[in-house]
Every structure is written in C-alpha cells, then in structure tokens.
Scaffold this motif. Structure first.
Motif, PDB file in Angstrom:
ATOM      1  N   GLY A 119       0.747  -1.158   0.124  1.00 41.95           N
ATOM      2  CA  GLY A 119       0.128   0.003  -0.026  1.00 41.95           C
ATOM      3  C   GLY A 119       0.846   1.324  -0.003  1.00 41.95           C
ATOM      4  N   GLU A 120       2.045   1.159   0.849  1.00 44.31           N
ATOM      5  CA  GLU A 120       2.702   2.359   0.757  1.00 44.31           C
ATOM      6  C   GLU A 120       3.442   2.595  -0.615  1.00 44.31           C
ATOM      7  N   VAL A 121       3.910   1.516  -1.049  1.00 46.39           N
ATOM      8  CA  VAL A 121       4.629   1.787  -2.410  1.00 46.39           C
ATOM      9  C   VAL A 121       3.594   2.234  -3.605  1.00 46.39           C
ATOM     10  N   ASP A 122       2.261   1.705  -3.479  1.00 46.28           N
ATOM     11  CA  ASP A 122       1.174   2.173  -4.202  1.00 46.28           C
ATOM     12  C   ASP A 122       1.008   3.687  -4.148  1.00 46.28           C
ATOM     13  N   ARG A 123       1.085   4.257  -2.987  1.00 48.81           N
ATOM     14  CA  ARG A 123       0.914   5.518  -2.965  1.00 48.81           C
ATOM     15  C   ARG A 123       2.274   6.340  -3.233  1.00 48.81           C
ATOM     16  N   ASN A 124       3.419   5.746  -3.517  1.00 45.30           N
ATOM     17  CA  ASN A 124       4.595   6.285  -3.869  1.00 45.30           C
ATOM     18  C   ASN A 124       4.695   6.333  -5.587  1.00 45.30           C
ATOM     19  N   LEU A 125       3.713   5.385  -6.002  1.00 48.23           N
ATOM     20  CA  LEU A 125       3.944   5.466  -7.631  1.00 48.23           C
ATOM     21  C   LEU A 125       3.880   6.854  -8.345  1.00 48.23           C
ATOM     22  N   ASP A 126       2.841   7.579  -7.891  1.00 46.15           N
ATOM     23  CA  ASP A 126       2.629   8.859  -8.661  1.00 46.15           C
ATOM     24  C   ASP A 126       3.665   9.624  -8.556  1.00 46.15           C
ATOM     25  N   PHE A 127       4.470   9.877  -7.364  1.00 51.96           N
ATOM     26  CA  PHE A 127       5.616  10.512  -7.153  1.00 51.96           C
ATOM     27  C   PHE A 127       6.604   9.809  -8.200  1.00 51.96           C
ATOM     28  N   ILE A 128       7.017   8.614  -8.054  1.00 55.07           N
ATOM     29  CA  ILE A 128       8.026   8.240  -8.670  1.00 55.07           C
ATOM     30  C   ILE A 128       7.767   8.367 -10.395  1.00 55.07           C
ATOM     31  N   ARG A 129       6.779   8.000 -10.833  1.00 53.78           N
ATOM     32  CA  ARG A 129       6.331   8.406 -12.048  1.00 53.78           C
ATOM     33  C   ARG A 129       6.606   9.925 -12.457  1.00 53.78           C
ATOM     34  N   GLU A 130       6.229  10.745 -11.679  1.00 56.48           N
ATOM     35  CA  GLU A 130       6.254  12.140 -12.020  1.00 56.48           C
ATOM     36  C   GLU A 130       7.658  12.764 -11.771  1.00 56.48           C
ATOM     37  N   PHE A 131       8.337  12.438 -10.844  1.00 55.26           N
ATOM     38  CA  PHE A 131       9.763  12.818 -10.603  1.00 55.26           C
ATOM     39  C   PHE A 131      10.799  12.278 -11.751  1.00 55.26           C
ATOM     40  N   SER A 132      10.695  10.835 -11.951  1.00 58.91           N
ATOM     41  CA  SER A 132      11.730  10.212 -12.970  1.00 58.91           C
ATOM     42  C   SER A 132      11.319  10.672 -14.325  1.00 58.91           C
ATOM     43  N   GLU A 133      10.254  11.137 -14.487  1.00 55.84           N
ATOM     44  CA  GLU A 133       9.817  11.433 -15.945  1.00 55.84           C
ATOM     45  C   GLU A 133      10.319  10.350 -17.036  1.00 55.84           C
ATOM     46  N   LEU A 134       9.981   8.878 -16.455  1.00 54.89           N
ATOM     47  CA  LEU A 134      10.462   8.045 -17.204  1.00 54.89           C
ATOM     48  C   LEU A 134       8.922   7.424 -18.167  1.00 54.89           C
ATOM     49  N   GLY A 135       7.855   7.925 -17.930  1.00 52.80           N
ATOM     50  CA  GLY A 135       6.577   7.675 -18.547  1.00 52.80           C
ATOM     51  C   GLY A 135       6.424   6.186 -18.654  1.00 52.80           C
ATOM     52  N   GLU A 136       5.922   6.071 -20.071  1.00 50.52           N
ATOM     53  CA  GLU A 136       5.827   4.522 -20.259  1.00 50.52           C
ATOM     54  C   GLU A 136       6.803   3.398 -20.077  1.00 50.52           C
ATOM     55  N   ALA A 137       8.221   4.167 -20.169  1.00 50.65           N
ATOM     56  CA  ALA A 137       9.158   3.295 -19.996  1.00 50.65           C
ATOM     57  C   ALA A 137       9.439   2.488 -18.451  1.00 50.65           C
ATOM     58  N   LEU A 138       8.493   2.831 -17.436  1.00 49.28           N
ATOM     59  CA  LEU A 138       8.382   2.256 -16.336  1.00 49.28           C
ATOM     60  C   LEU A 138       7.723   0.829 -16.677  1.00 49.28           C
ATOM     61  N   ASN A 139       6.879   0.506 -17.434  1.00 52.43           N
ATOM     62  CA  ASN A 139       6.595  -0.587 -17.931  1.00 52.43           C
ATOM     63  C   ASN A 139       7.210  -1.369 -18.814  1.00 52.43           C
ATOM     64  N   GLN A 140       8.394  -0.917 -18.975  1.00 54.15           N
ATOM     65  CA  GLN A 140       9.370  -1.852 -20.021  1.00 54.15           C
ATOM     66  C   GLN A 140      10.538  -2.399 -19.022  1.00 54.15           C
ATOM     67  N   PRO A 141      11.105  -3.608 -19.508  1.00 55.20           N
ATOM     68  CA  PRO A 141      12.127  -4.268 -18.647  1.00 55.20           C
ATOM     69  C   PRO A 141      13.450  -3.130 -18.477  1.00 55.20           C
ATOM     70  N   VAL A 142      13.996  -3.065 -17.201  1.00 55.50           N
ATOM     71  CA  VAL A 142      15.042  -2.245 -16.933  1.00 55.50           C
ATOM     72  C   VAL A 142      16.288  -2.582 -17.976  1.00 55.50           C
ATOM     73  N   ARG A 143      16.523  -3.586 -18.507  1.00 58.94           N
ATOM     74  CA  ARG A 143      17.604  -3.950 -19.470  1.00 58.94           C
ATOM     75  C   ARG A 143      17.487  -3.027 -20.884  1.00 58.94           C
ATOM     76  N   THR A 144      16.394  -2.662 -20.883  1.00 60.58           N
ATOM     77  CA  THR A 144      16.158  -1.516 -22.132  1.00 60.58           C
ATOM     78  C   THR A 144      16.530  -0.346 -21.811  1.00 60.58           C
ATOM     79  N   TYR A 145      16.817   0.229 -20.604  1.00 60.68           N
ATOM     80  CA  TYR A 145      17.100   1.585 -19.840  1.00 60.68           C
ATOM     81  C   TYR A 145      18.597   2.089 -20.299  1.00 60.68           C
ATOM     82  N   SER A 146      18.447   3.116 -20.721  1.00 59.32           N
ATOM     83  CA  SER A 146      19.910   3.775 -20.702  1.00 59.32           C
ATOM     84  C   SER A 146      20.531   3.946 -19.131  1.00 59.32           C
ATOM     85  N   SER A 147      21.573   4.224 -18.945  1.00 59.32           N
ATOM     86  CA  SER A 147      22.217   4.473 -17.801  1.00 59.32           C
ATOM     87  C   SER A 147      21.591   5.665 -17.243  1.00 59.32           C
ATOM     88  N   GLY A 148      21.327   6.721 -17.777  1.00 62.92           N
ATOM     89  CA  GLY A 148      20.475   7.909 -17.403  1.00 62.92           C
ATOM     90  C   GLY A 148      19.045   7.329 -16.787  1.00 62.92           C
TER      91      GLY A 148
END
Length: 392
Positions: A119-148
């Motif tokens: 439940g605590e993580v659920d409440r943090n997701l909106d903040f993480i999504r907004e602060f990271s600015e990763l958008g739809e990439a959050l639904n992709q495997p981390v192996r597809t991420y750049s270092s940044g």
C-alpha cells in the motif's frame, strides 16, 4: 546534536586469491594462499544528523569501500561502526534492480527490501512516475534502459522511501543536467528537513556546494577532515602537484636536447602582494638560436592569470652557445592570495612552438581582509568640484 554515523578505526582488508581453488586449499591445508589488500585503515569520523558530508579522494582511495560498509553491504574487517536510522544508497549503477523486470516491478521489489508495504509503494508510484519522468518506460524491462534512465529510477525510488541517511556514490554524474539539477534541489530539501547525506563525486564543486564538511581519503587512510571548501582545496592542490610532476616527467622525456631550460629559481616561494619578485633562469643551447622567453602565472584551478613575453617587451633574444642567463623582474607583485604556478616557456623564434618549460609552485599570502579578487588594483582617488551628473 545527535550523531547519525560514528566510525572508529574502520579497517577493511580484502583477501585476494590467484585461483578459486586456492580458497579450498587454504582451508584444507591450513596454509596462507591469499594476498592481502588493505582498502581502509584506521578510518574514524562522525556525521551529525541533518548534515551533508562529502568524501573525496582518487580512484582506489577507499571511498566506495567505505560507503559500502556504511550502507551495510560490506562488513569491516576491524573497527566499530554505529549508524542510526534507515539507510538508502545509490552505489553501483543499477544495483538492486533486476534487468528482466519492468521499472515498476523493480520499484516494488526495491521498496519492500526497506520494509515498505504494498500500500505504501502504491501511494509512492505517482511521485516516482512524475519525478523520474520515465513515462511509459516504467512498464518496460530495465535492461532496455539507458544509464541515465536507471539513475532516474533509482533516485526517484529512494527519495520516495524517505530514508534517514542517503548515501550517493557518483551515480548522479551519469544523468543529464536537467535531472541532476532536479535531484540536487531534492537533496537540499532532504537536508533542510533533517535528513543526512553522505556524498562522494569527482565533481568537487558539488561537494563544496552541498556539503558543509568533507573528508579526504588517500590510500585508505584519512588525510584531512573539516570544512568542505578547505578539504577540497587541499585535495585539489595535492592532485595538481601530482599532475605537475607527471607533466614534467613526460616533458623531460620528450624535450629538445639541443636547447633547454637548465635551471630556474624564484626570489620567493611564499610572497606577500606588493613585494618585489623575480625569476632567474638559465637556458642551454648548443648553437646560436633566436628564441622567445615567456613568463606566465597559473592559478591552482588551472586558470591562467597573466603572462608576458620578450616579444611583448620588444626584446630580441639571441642565445649564444652554452649557458645563457636571464632574469624576469616583477616589481610590486600584484597577484593576490592563493596558490599558483610560475611558468617559464622557451619558445621558438616565431613564439608558437615550446622547446622547453619549467614550472615552480608559489604561495601568495593574505596581507589583509581587504585582499580579495585576483589582482591588487592600483588607482588614484581625488576630490573633484563637479558633481557626477555634470561630469557625464
């Protein structure tokens, strides 16, 4: 004030084996097969709650080992450590993330390691999504991420956990400037709210900008602890002296053997602004040769301060065979408080090719609290009868 971290005589010794089998042989035969590498030796310091504490040092100085011990990842070989509060760390890029899981799945896994409920993580997701600015990439495997992108995910997740102590090891240097600025603003807010930050980076400006105190590690030992500006200055001075020796060694191997600067002396190694200053030097040549001689001053942050050449002075320098002696004179030395290097350049006739160079460090002491800037400005002040408006 309450201490967040207290370390006493921390020591870390790694046992290195040439072959994996040597570990088993050591147990069975009860013989020493390991070589020991001391990464930390007798490191002691304290960090107050709500303090930003920087750690500087060369690669291999023991910074990452120390941070891993503070984060609870590595045990010390000897010494005592007390860490009070929840610790979160960004150490190795991507550490703690599974490459095959999506960004969101990694957020849940990482957060639960620090005791957060779903439940605590659920409440943090909106903040993480907004602060990271990763958008739809959050639904992709981390192996597809750049270092940044990995840094964005890691930093946003840790900030959402709200630790008491935040440890950062170089990772933010990977991100783009926009996210770096955003992250550092968040770090400053975290400190203002009573959080403790332990920070290491090769960007010394960030150390002095964020941290009130810092520690310099050298070869696994504490070299200096104190005000971050003073510690960083001492460390940078050491590194520049080290670089200077390397530059001189390299240049001496390659320099022209026919014509070179054979000696150089300063009238002062420590000088007060306003004193008369001179540089005496000798140039050896095995033939008659026209050259240009240049005197230059470089501050220890590699900023060039001033220079003068024989050509600017309208002097033609023709070397005789053998030793030639010269003296540059600087009356009423105008450069203010700081650490500098005095350079003598021996240039070809056109003044574009360096035949040789000699460098000697010099310290300029502070004469009064009014000494600020780079040069002592000389001016005249007099009374005038007209008002400034009428003088325009």
């Amino acid at each position: 004030m309450e201490l967040a971290v207290e370390a006493r005589n921390l020591t870390k010794v790694y046992r290195m084996y040439k072959k994996p089998l040597d570990r088993l042989k050591e147990i069975l035969l009860r013989r020493e097969y390991a070589t020991k590498k001391v990464a930390l030796e007798g490191v002691s310091f304290t960090i107050k709650r709500g303090e930003a504490f920087g750690i500087v040092g060369e690669n291999g100085a023991g910074k990452s080992t120390l941070l891993s011990i503070l984060a609870g990842i590595l045990p010390p070989t000897a010494g005592e450590l007390s860490v009070r509060g929840k610790v979160c760390a960004i150490l190795e890029l991507g550490a703690g993330f599974h490459p095959e899981l999506t960004g969101i799945e990694n957020v849940y896994n990482y957060s639960t390691l620090y005791g957060l409920s779903k439940g605590e993580v659920d409440r943090n997701l909106d903040f993480i999504r907004e602060f990271s600015e990763l958008g739809e990439a959050l639904n992709q495997p981390v192996r597809t991420y750049s270092s940044g992108m990995v840094v964005r995910l890691a930093f946003s997740t840790i900030v959402s956990i709200k630790p008491d102590i935040f440890i950062i090891d170089e990772a933010l240097s990977v991100g783009d400037s926009h996210f770096q600025n955003k992250s550092f603003k968040r770090i400053m807010e975290f400190i203002a709210q009573g959080g403790t930050v332990i920070f290491t980076t090769h960007n010394q400006y960030q150390i002095t900008g964020i941290c009130g105190r810092a520690m310099w590690l050298k070869d696994g030992k504490v070299q200096e602890i104190g005000n971050s500006t003073e510690v960083v200055k001492a460390y940078e001075d050491y590194m520049r002296q080290k670089d200077l020796k390397e530059e001189e060694r390299s240049f001496n191997l390659e320099k022209n053997k026919d014509t070179y600067i054979s000696g150089m002396e300063l009238s002062h190694k420590v000088i007060t602004p306003g004193d008369d200053f001179h540089v005496e030097f000798s140039v050896y040549s095995n033939k008659e040769l026209e050259v240009v001689l240049t005197l230059a001053f470089r501050r220890n942050d590699n900023e060039w301060i001033a220079s003068i050449s024989s050509r600017e002075l309208g002097q033609r320098i023709l070397l005789r065979k053998g030793e030639n002696h010269f003296r540059y004179e600087v009356p009423n030395f105008p450069i203010l408080y700081g650490s500098y290097f005095v350079h003598i350049y021996l240039l070809n006739e056109e003044g574009v090719i360096a035949l040789d160079e000699k460098i000697i460090p010099i310290e300029v002491v502070k004469r009064s609290f009014m000494d600020f800037g780079v040069f002592k400005l000389r001016a005249n002040l007099r009374s005038v009868t007209q008002s400034p408006q009428k003088l325009r």
